[in-house]
Write a protein that holds these residues in place. Structure first.
Motif, PDB file in Angstrom:
ATOM      1  N   ASP A  21      39.063  43.997  47.768  1.00 51.56           N
ATOM      2  CA  ASP A  21      40.449  44.466  47.821  1.00 51.56           C
ATOM      3  C   ASP A  21      40.992  44.879  46.454  1.00 51.56           C
ATOM      4  OD1 ASP A  21      40.481  44.068  50.546  1.00 51.56           O
ATOM      5  OD2 ASP A  21      41.609  42.186  50.451  1.00 51.56           O
ATOM      6  N   ILE A  22      40.510  44.265  45.389  1.00 51.79           N
ATOM      7  CA  ILE A  22      41.014  44.629  44.057  1.00 51.79           C
ATOM      8  C   ILE A  22      40.204  45.754  43.426  1.00 51.79           C
ATOM      9  CG2 ILE A  22      42.073  42.393  43.605  1.00 51.79           C
ATOM     10  CD1 ILE A  22      39.700  41.748  41.768  1.00 51.79           C
ATOM     11  N   GLY A  23      39.257  46.302  44.185  1.00 54.55           N
ATOM     12  CA  GLY A  23      38.544  47.473  43.711  1.00 54.55           C
ATOM     13  C   GLY A  23      37.205  47.223  43.053  1.00 54.55           C
ATOM     14  N   LEU A  24      36.582  46.089  43.353  1.00 50.03           N
ATOM     15  CA  LEU A  24      35.286  45.776  42.756  1.00 50.03           C
ATOM     16  C   LEU A  24      34.174  45.614  43.796  1.00 50.03           C
ATOM     17  CD1 LEU A  24      36.546  43.193  40.095  1.00 50.03           C
ATOM     18  CD2 LEU A  24      36.030  45.610  39.748  1.00 50.03           C
ATOM     19  N   PRO A  25      34.110  46.489  44.814  1.00 55.29           N
ATOM     20  CA  PRO A  25      33.087  46.333  45.849  1.00 55.29           C
ATOM     21  C   PRO A  25      31.673  46.606  45.349  1.00 55.29           C
ATOM     22  CG  PRO A  25      34.145  48.440  46.109  1.00 55.29           C
ATOM     23  CD  PRO A  25      34.899  47.696  45.025  1.00 55.29           C
ATOM     24  N   MET A  85      26.264  39.749  43.085  1.00 55.36           N
ATOM     25  CA  MET A  85      26.285  38.331  42.734  1.00 55.36           C
ATOM     26  C   MET A  85      25.463  37.997  41.493  1.00 55.36           C
ATOM     27  SD  MET A  85      28.317  37.052  44.983  1.00 55.36           S
ATOM     28  CE  MET A  85      28.077  35.306  44.837  1.00 55.36           C
ATOM     29  N   ASN A  86      24.350  38.668  41.283  1.00 53.64           N
ATOM     30  CA  ASN A  86      23.502  38.279  40.158  1.00 53.64           C
ATOM     31  C   ASN A  86      23.772  39.083  38.890  1.00 53.64           C
ATOM     32  OD1 ASN A  86      22.280  40.671  40.903  1.00 53.64           O
ATOM     33  ND2 ASN A  86      20.207  39.841  40.996  1.00 53.64           N
ATOM     34  N   ARG A  87      24.910  39.744  38.829  1.00 51.74           N
ATOM     35  CA  ARG A  87      25.275  40.471  37.617  1.00 51.74           C
ATOM     36  C   ARG A  87      25.803  39.483  36.589  1.00 51.74           C
ATOM     37  NH1 ARG A  87      29.182  45.721  37.009  1.00 51.74           N
ATOM     38  NH2 ARG A  87      29.231  45.713  34.732  1.00 51.74           N
ATOM     39  N   GLU A  88      25.283  39.542  35.394  1.00 49.23           N
ATOM     40  CA  GLU A  88      25.696  38.631  34.323  1.00 49.23           C
ATOM     41  C   GLU A  88      27.141  38.931  33.923  1.00 49.23           C
ATOM     42  OE1 GLU A  88      23.531  36.723  31.941  1.00 49.23           O
ATOM     43  OE2 GLU A  88      21.681  36.955  33.057  1.00 49.23           O
ATOM     44  N   SER A  89      27.932  37.900  33.736  1.00 45.53           N
ATOM     45  CA  SER A  89      29.330  38.111  33.363  1.00 45.53           C
ATOM     46  C   SER A  89      29.457  38.822  32.019  1.00 45.53           C
ATOM     47  CB  SER A  89      30.090  36.786  33.344  1.00 45.53           C
ATOM     48  OG  SER A  89      29.518  35.905  32.413  1.00 45.53           O
ATOM     49  N   SER A  90      28.465  38.678  31.161  1.00 48.50           N
ATOM     50  CA  SER A  90      28.522  39.340  29.850  1.00 48.50           C
ATOM     51  C   SER A  90      28.402  40.861  29.960  1.00 48.50           C
ATOM     52  CB  SER A  90      27.424  38.799  28.936  1.00 48.50           C
ATOM     53  OG  SER A  90      26.151  39.081  29.486  1.00 48.50           O
ATOM     54  N   THR A 141      38.640  39.802  37.805  1.00 50.63           N
ATOM     55  CA  THR A 141      37.949  38.682  38.435  1.00 50.63           C
ATOM     56  C   THR A 141      38.628  37.352  38.169  1.00 50.63           C
ATOM     57  OG1 THR A 141      36.424  38.424  36.576  1.00 50.63           O
ATOM     58  CG2 THR A 141      35.689  39.813  38.405  1.00 50.63           C
ATOM     59  N   ARG A 142      39.594  37.340  37.274  1.00 49.58           N
ATOM     60  CA  ARG A 142      40.307  36.095  36.990  1.00 49.58           C
ATOM     61  C   ARG A 142      41.289  35.795  38.112  1.00 49.58           C
ATOM     62  NH1 ARG A 142      42.573  36.566  31.133  1.00 49.58           N
ATOM     63  NH2 ARG A 142      42.900  34.345  31.410  1.00 49.58           N
ATOM     64  N   LYS A 199      46.140  32.056  38.850  1.00 44.16           N
ATOM     65  CA  LYS A 199      46.469  30.855  38.071  1.00 44.16           C
ATOM     66  C   LYS A 199      45.932  30.982  36.652  1.00 44.16           C
ATOM     67  CE  LYS A 199      46.222  25.831  37.910  1.00 44.16           C
ATOM     68  NZ  LYS A 199      46.676  25.876  36.566  1.00 44.16           N
ATOM     69  N   GLU A 200      44.707  31.463  36.504  1.00 44.06           N
ATOM     70  CA  GLU A 200      44.145  31.646  35.164  1.00 44.06           C
ATOM     71  C   GLU A 200      44.975  32.646  34.375  1.00 44.06           C
ATOM     72  OE1 GLU A 200      39.367  31.063  35.575  1.00 44.06           O
ATOM     73  OE2 GLU A 200      40.231  32.859  36.465  1.00 44.06           O
ATOM     74  N   MET A 201      45.442  33.695  35.044  1.00 42.88           N
ATOM     75  CA  MET A 201      46.245  34.697  34.359  1.00 42.88           C
ATOM     76  C   MET A 201      47.587  34.119  33.911  1.00 42.88           C
ATOM     77  SD  MET A 201      45.359  37.988  36.698  1.00 42.88           S
ATOM     78  CE  MET A 201      45.797  39.292  35.560  1.00 42.88           C
ATOM     79  N   ILE A 202      48.190  33.299  34.766  1.00 40.55           N
ATOM     80  CA  ILE A 202      49.464  32.664  34.412  1.00 40.55           C
ATOM     81  C   ILE A 202      49.260  31.738  33.224  1.00 40.55           C
ATOM     82  CG2 ILE A 202      51.189  30.982  35.182  1.00 40.55           C
ATOM     83  CD1 ILE A 202      50.828  32.199  38.020  1.00 40.55           C
TER      84      ILE A 202
END
Length: 83
Positions: free
Chosen positions: A37-41, A45-50, A60-61, A64-67
């Motif tokens: 829904d936020i545009g990341l289809p 799953m195995n993509r490194e966050s780096s 992806t945050r 609550k993390e953003m607040i």
């Protein structure tokens, strides 16, 4: 399955009809729906966050993390409108 894009994985989870897996697949589908829904289809799953771009990291945050993270316009908006 980890090599599938989120949208493909979401579709695949609809094909699992085992009652023992219902809670897990339900949670996974809800999480995948948020990412789609936020545009990341296109992420998988195995993509490194780096390897994520700055924009992908922000999306992806969780709200609550953003607040909690500070003084961005998004954080101010979310603080003002949280229930």
């Amino acid at each position: 399955m980890c090599k599938m894009e989120f949208s493909q994985l979401r579709d695949e989870l609809d094909n699992i009809h085992d009652e023992r897996a219902a809670a897990i697949t339900g949670q996974l589908k809800a999480s995948l729906d948020r990412m789609i829904d936020i545009g990341l289809p296109y992420l998988f799953m195995n993509r490194e966050s780096s390897t994520l771009s700055g924009g992908e990291v922000v999306f992806t945050r969780t709200p609550k993390e953003m607040i909690d993270s500070g003084r961005t316009i998004t954080a101010k908006y979310l603080r003002k409108h949280q229930s």
